[in-house]
Design a protein around this motif. Structure first.
Motif, PDB file in Angstrom:
ATOM      1  N   ALA A  99      48.506 -27.890 128.905  1.00 18.13           N
ATOM      2  CA  ALA A  99      48.087 -29.345 129.031  1.00 18.13           C
ATOM      3  C   ALA A  99      46.443 -29.725 129.084  1.00 18.13           C
ATOM      4  CB  ALA A  99      48.711 -29.916 130.384  1.00 18.13           C
TER       5      ALA A  99
ATOM      6  N   GLY B 102      44.879 -30.917 125.901  1.00 21.08           N
ATOM      7  CA  GLY B 102      44.670 -32.314 125.292  1.00 21.08           C
ATOM      8  C   GLY B 102      43.440 -32.894 126.308  1.00 21.08           C
TER       9      GLY B 102
ATOM     10  N   CYS C 242      50.789 -27.056 123.463  1.00 23.47           N
ATOM     11  CA  CYS C 242      49.672 -27.464 123.234  1.00 23.47           C
ATOM     12  C   CYS C 242      49.433 -28.608 122.290  1.00 23.47           C
ATOM     13  CB  CYS C 242      48.861 -26.318 123.270  1.00 23.47           C
ATOM     14  SG  CYS C 242      48.156 -25.825 121.557  1.00 23.47           S
TER      15      CYS C 242
ATOM     16  N   PHE D 271      50.287 -31.987 123.463  1.00 21.24           N
ATOM     17  CA  PHE D 271      48.936 -32.607 124.105  1.00 21.24           C
ATOM     18  C   PHE D 271      47.619 -32.586 123.240  1.00 21.24           C
ATOM     19  CE2 PHE D 271      51.764 -30.435 127.358  1.00 21.24           C
ATOM     20  CZ  PHE D 271      51.924 -31.234 128.224  1.00 21.24           C
TER      21      PHE D 271
ATOM     22  N   VAL E  72      45.121 -38.871 129.486  1.00 22.14           N
ATOM     23  CA  VAL E  72      45.978 -37.741 129.035  1.00 22.14           C
ATOM     24  C   VAL E  72      46.470 -36.931 130.225  1.00 22.14           C
ATOM     25  CG1 VAL E  72      45.561 -35.631 127.642  1.00 22.14           C
ATOM     26  CG2 VAL E  72      44.505 -37.654 127.103  1.00 22.14           C
ATOM     27  N   GLN E  73      45.496 -36.614 131.332  1.00 24.99           N
ATOM     28  CA  GLN E  73      46.026 -35.724 132.268  1.00 24.99           C
ATOM     29  C   GLN E  73      47.279 -36.509 133.272  1.00 24.99           C
ATOM     30  OE1 GLN E  73      42.974 -34.998 135.067  1.00 24.99           O
ATOM     31  NE2 GLN E  73      43.979 -32.914 135.915  1.00 24.99           N
TER      32      GLN E  73
ATOM     33  N   GLY F 275      50.218 -36.444 130.677  1.00 24.82           N
ATOM     34  CA  GLY F 275      50.741 -34.924 130.828  1.00 24.82           C
ATOM     35  C   GLY F 275      51.579 -34.464 131.790  1.00 24.82           C
TER      36      GLY F 275
END
Length: 275
Positions: free
Chosen positions: A96, A99, A176, A179, A192-193, A196
Motif C-alpha cells: 500500500a 500508492g 501494488c 495502489f 490514498v492511505q 488503502g
C-alpha cells in the motif's frame, strides 16, 4: 611501387561502453535508474524503513502472544498457523505504501521534471514499483527470520520455502498495482492511505490469514473463501507445512496474474493522462 603487407589482421576496435548498454531496451534502463533513485531515497529516510523492519516484528508479536492463547490454546501452536498468514499480511500492507509514495511524488512535482527528460513516459511509474519490490522482499525476510527465532518450524524443504516466499512477493507485486492506480487517481497522499486501509483491512481480516475460514459465520464465509488473500495464504501455508499445494498455488498465481493484467495497464493509462 606497390608493397603487399602480410600478417595477422588487426583486431576490431572494442565497442564503447555506451554501445554495449544500448543493447538493453531504453525503457528498462530508464526504469532501473529511477528504481535506484527510489531505493536511495528510502535508504536516506530511516522513518520510511519502519514499515518493512519494525512493523513485521510488532505484528507477529501482537497476534501470536495476544490472540494466540485464545485462538489456538497456546502461543506456540498459534505461531505455526499464523506465521504464513502474518507474513502475507505484512508484505501486502507494505504494498500500500507504493500508492502513497507515488501520490507524494506527483504532488511535489518531481514527475513533471521526469516528463521533461528524454526517458520513457512509463519509466517513473515502473521504477517506483521496482524499488518497492525490494521493500517487500526485505519485509518478508525479516518476518521469516523473526518467526524462526520465535520457534516456528516447517517440515518443507528449502525449495518449498523459497517458493512460498516468492508467491508472497508476487502477490504483493500484483496488489501494488492496485495502489499505484489509486495513487495516480487520488491527488492527496492521505486520501490514498485512508482508502488503502479501507481496502486492505476487509481483505486481510476477512480471510484465512488469522483463523480458518470454517470458523466464520455463514454470511461471511463465502467472501472469505473467494478472497484472493485467502487463496494466497492457503497456498503459502500448504507449502510451508509440506502439504499438497498444487491447486492452491495455481489459484493464487492465476489471481495475481488477473490483478496485474487489469490494474497495471490501468495505472499506466491513468498516469499518462495525468502527466
Amino acid at each position: 611501387m606497390t608493397a603487399t603487407l602480410t600478417g595477422r589482421p588487426s583486431p576490431p576496435a572494442a565497442a564503447p561502453a555506451g554501445a554495449r548498454r544500448s543493447r538493453v531496451p531504453a525503457p528498462l534502463r530508464h526504469s532501473a535508474a529511477l528504481a535506484r533513485r527510489g531505493l536511495t531515497k528510502t535508504i536516506h529516510s530511516p522513518e520510511a524503513l519502519l514499515d518493512v523492519t519494525l512493523q513485521p516484528i510488532v505484528f507477529l508479536l501482537l497476534f501470536v502472544y495476544v490472540f494466540g492463547g485464545a485462538i489456538a490454546g497456546s502461543s506456540e501452536d498459534y505461531l505455526q498457523y499464523a506465521l504464513p498468514g502474518v507474513l502475507l499480511q505484512t508484505v501486502v500492507f507494505a504494498s500500500a505504501g507504493t500508492g502513497v509514495g507515488l501520490a507524494e511524488d506527483l504532488k511535489t512535482g518531481i514527475f513533471d521534471r521526469f516528463r521533461s527528460l528524454p526517458i520513457s513516459r512509463a519509466a517513473p511509474l515502473v521504477g517506483a514499483v521496482g524499488a518497492d519490490l525490494v521493500r517487500y522482499i526485505t519485509s518478508g525476510v525479516i518476518m521469516l527470520a523473526f518467526g524462526f527465532a520465535l520457534g516456528y518450524r516447517t517440515s518443507a524443504g528449502p525449495v518449498a520455502v523459497l517458493g512460498a516466499f516468492a508467491l508472497v512477493v508476487l502477490f504483493a507485486f500484483a496488489m501494488c498495482w492496485i495502489f499505484t492506480a489509486l495513487g495516480v487517481l487520488v491527488r492527496e497522499p492521505r486520501s490514498v492511505q485512508g482508502i488503502g486501509a479501507m481496502i486492505m483491512l476487509p481483505l486481510t481480516f476477512a480471510s484465512s490469514v488469522f483463523v480458518p475460514v470454517e470458523t466464520m459465520p455463514d454470511w461471511l464465509r463465502p467472501f472469505a473463501e473467494v478472497n484472493p488473500v485467502s487463496r494466497c495464504a492457503d497456498a503459502v501455508r500448504a507449502l510451508l507445512d509440506g502439504e499438497p499445494a498444487a491447486a492452491a498455488v495455481t489459484a493464487s498465481l492465476v489471481t495475481s496474474a488477473i490483478v496485474v493484467a487489469i490494474f497495471a495497464p490501468l495505472a499506466v493509462t491513468l498516469y499518462r493522462r495525468r502527466t
